[in-house]
Design an enzyme around this catalytic site. Sequence first.
Site, PDB file in Angstrom:
ATOM      1  N   SER A  90       0.811  -1.218   0.000  1.00 47.52           N
ATOM      2  CA  SER A  90       0.000   0.000   0.000  1.00 47.52           C
ATOM      3  C   SER A  90       0.841   1.263   0.000  1.00 47.52           C
ATOM      4  O   SER A  90       0.292   2.370   0.044  1.00 47.52           O
ATOM      5  CB  SER A  90      -0.902  -0.005   1.232  1.00 47.52           C
ATOM      6  N   THR A 192      -2.037   2.889   4.309  1.00 48.75           N
ATOM      7  CA  THR A 192      -1.138   4.042   4.214  1.00 48.75           C
ATOM      8  C   THR A 192      -0.358   4.210   5.502  1.00 48.75           C
ATOM      9  O   THR A 192      -0.913   4.043   6.581  1.00 48.75           O
ATOM     10  CB  THR A 192      -1.974   5.320   3.989  1.00 48.75           C
ATOM     11  N   THR A 210       1.800   6.920   0.458  1.00 46.70           N
ATOM     12  CA  THR A 210       0.907   5.830   0.043  1.00 46.70           C
ATOM     13  C   THR A 210       0.948   5.597  -1.459  1.00 46.70           C
ATOM     14  O   THR A 210       1.298   6.502  -2.230  1.00 46.70           O
ATOM     15  CB  THR A 210      -0.541   6.185   0.440  1.00 46.70           C
ATOM     16  N   ARG A 220      -6.395   9.410 -10.076  1.00 43.50           N
ATOM     17  CA  ARG A 220      -7.023   9.677  -8.776  1.00 43.50           C
ATOM     18  C   ARG A 220      -5.952  10.062  -7.743  1.00 43.50           C
ATOM     19  O   ARG A 220      -4.908   9.443  -7.635  1.00 43.50           O
ATOM     20  CB  ARG A 220      -7.772   8.439  -8.311  1.00 43.50           C
ATOM     21  N   VAL A 221      -6.245  11.093  -6.988  1.00 45.17           N
ATOM     22  CA  VAL A 221      -5.381  11.506  -5.879  1.00 45.17           C
ATOM     23  C   VAL A 221      -6.198  11.380  -4.601  1.00 45.17           C
ATOM     24  O   VAL A 221      -7.368  11.771  -4.562  1.00 45.17           O
ATOM     25  CB  VAL A 221      -4.892  12.961  -6.080  1.00 45.17           C
ATOM     26  N   GLY A 222      -5.577  10.844  -3.585  1.00 44.90           N
ATOM     27  CA  GLY A 222      -6.283  10.653  -2.317  1.00 44.90           C
ATOM     28  C   GLY A 222      -5.991  11.770  -1.332  1.00 44.90           C
ATOM     29  O   GLY A 222      -5.605  12.885  -1.695  1.00 44.90           O
ATOM     30  N   ASP A 223      -6.171  11.435  -0.060  1.00 41.24           N
ATOM     31  CA  ASP A 223      -5.983  12.429   1.006  1.00 41.24           C
ATOM     32  C   ASP A 223      -4.529  12.615   1.407  1.00 41.24           C
ATOM     33  O   ASP A 223      -4.164  13.654   1.968  1.00 41.24           O
ATOM     34  CB  ASP A 223      -6.788  11.993   2.242  1.00 41.24           C
ATOM     35  N   THR A 243      -5.426   7.452   7.773  1.00 39.95           N
ATOM     36  CA  THR A 243      -5.345   6.337   6.844  1.00 39.95           C
ATOM     37  C   THR A 243      -6.782   5.914   6.533  1.00 39.95           C
ATOM     38  O   THR A 243      -7.697   6.241   7.266  1.00 39.95           O
ATOM     39  CB  THR A 243      -4.546   5.171   7.468  1.00 39.95           C
ATOM     40  N   GLY A 244      -6.948   5.218   5.427  1.00 41.29           N
ATOM     41  CA  GLY A 244      -8.291   4.773   5.077  1.00 41.29           C
ATOM     42  C   GLY A 244      -8.778   5.410   3.791  1.00 41.29           C
ATOM     43  O   GLY A 244      -7.978   5.873   2.976  1.00 41.29           O
ATOM     44  N   GLY A 246      -9.571   7.812   1.373  1.00 37.53           N
ATOM     45  CA  GLY A 246      -9.138   9.201   1.299  1.00 37.53           C
ATOM     46  C   GLY A 246     -10.250  10.173   0.979  1.00 37.53           C
ATOM     47  O   GLY A 246     -10.243  11.316   1.466  1.00 37.53           O
TER      48      GLY A 246
HETATM   49  C1  SD4 Z   1      -5.916   7.009  -0.059  1.00 40.37           C
HETATM   50  N1  SD4 Z   1      -5.729   7.112   2.345  1.00 40.37           N
HETATM   51  O1  SD4 Z   1      -5.262   7.164  -1.073  1.00 40.37           O
HETATM   52  C2  SD4 Z   1      -5.252   6.466   1.148  1.00 40.37           C
HETATM   53  C3  SD4 Z   1      -5.529   5.026   1.155  1.00 40.37           C
HETATM   54  C4  SD4 Z   1      -4.733   4.245   2.029  1.00 40.37           C
HETATM   55  O2  SD4 Z   1      -3.057   2.625   1.620  1.00 40.37           O
HETATM   56  O3  SD4 Z   1      -4.873   4.285   3.235  1.00 40.37           O
HETATM   57  N2  SD4 Z   1      -3.878   3.515   1.286  1.00 40.37           N
HETATM   58  O4  SD4 Z   1      -7.121   7.217  -0.008  1.00 40.37           O
END
Ligand code: SD4
Length: 332
Positions: A90, A192, A210, A220-223, A243-244, A246
Amino acid sequence: MQDRRKFIKTTALAVPALGSLIGAREAQSRDDATSTRQPGNVRKPLVVSTWNHGLAANVAAWRVLERGGRALDAVEIGVKVSEADPKVQSVGYGGLPDRDGRVTLDASIMDASGRCGSVAFLQEIKHPISVARRVMEETPHVMLVGEGALQFALQSGFERQDLLTPEARAAWEKWLEESDAMPKVDAQRHDTIGMVAIDAQGDLSGSCTTSGLAYKMHGRVGDSPIIGAALYVDNEVGAACATGVGEAVIRTVGSFLIVELMRQGHTPEQACREAIARVVRRHPGDDDLQVGYLAMSRDGEIGSCSVRPGFQYAVHDTSGNELCDSSSWVEG
Ligand code: SD4
């Protein structure tokens, strides 16, 4: 470590389902977990990070902290361990790709003086956290993305590398056979690493890195690279990371919220719980959602909360390195 165990035990409360008992839960959260730490009694140095692989990351960070090094160096060096480990699917090298088979990375870093840097949608660079630090220290900007981030990394001396391991490729090929084309945003695909540390000087820093949600849409871009969402540090108050899923963290600007709640007098645990309450309220009926928050006050008090059970974090202080279960909003 006894303090922390007791703290976790006393704040682990049961709630049957998302969206129910929210009012009761908030009232409970306000009454719980008042700080037992005396003002001026700072627990330092100290490093915390998300998930099981945080244990190895903490060891590297601790080597910096125990010799009096800066929290900023510790949080960079620490998460590089997860970035380099192909078994951690991850983060960084070995991370699961997007639905087109590309490994795209997000990372951010923030220091005690409020400086911050991040990269998003970066490909073929093993250590995005170090590129994020360069963005912070060597450019007038906070965030670089995609091709521009890659160019900056190459100009800065980072080497291009294929990050898709045979194991990650095989997992992606299996996913291609089994799935429809639309990625699933659920609780299963995220580990993450977020890390927060306080050094012997009492300064805080944080990092987050991450490969994002597995099999996400390309682009796609996460948090994780969004300052205030997956990471926030305020040296006067504390720091938080996420984490989680995003999207849920971005919608509620979780880490900034947690730090602001701590500024208003919430303990780290109370602040994380309230931030999770916001996530739950915004996503009624989402039975797959997982978000985990981890926070530290500037005196070294730790708190965490996740939507559902399973979130763990690693804590390293002078007494050792330990994996802890987070409290959660929903009971398993
Ligand atoms: C995301 N928070 O890109 C991240 C996901 C995650 O291992 O926890 N990835 O949304």
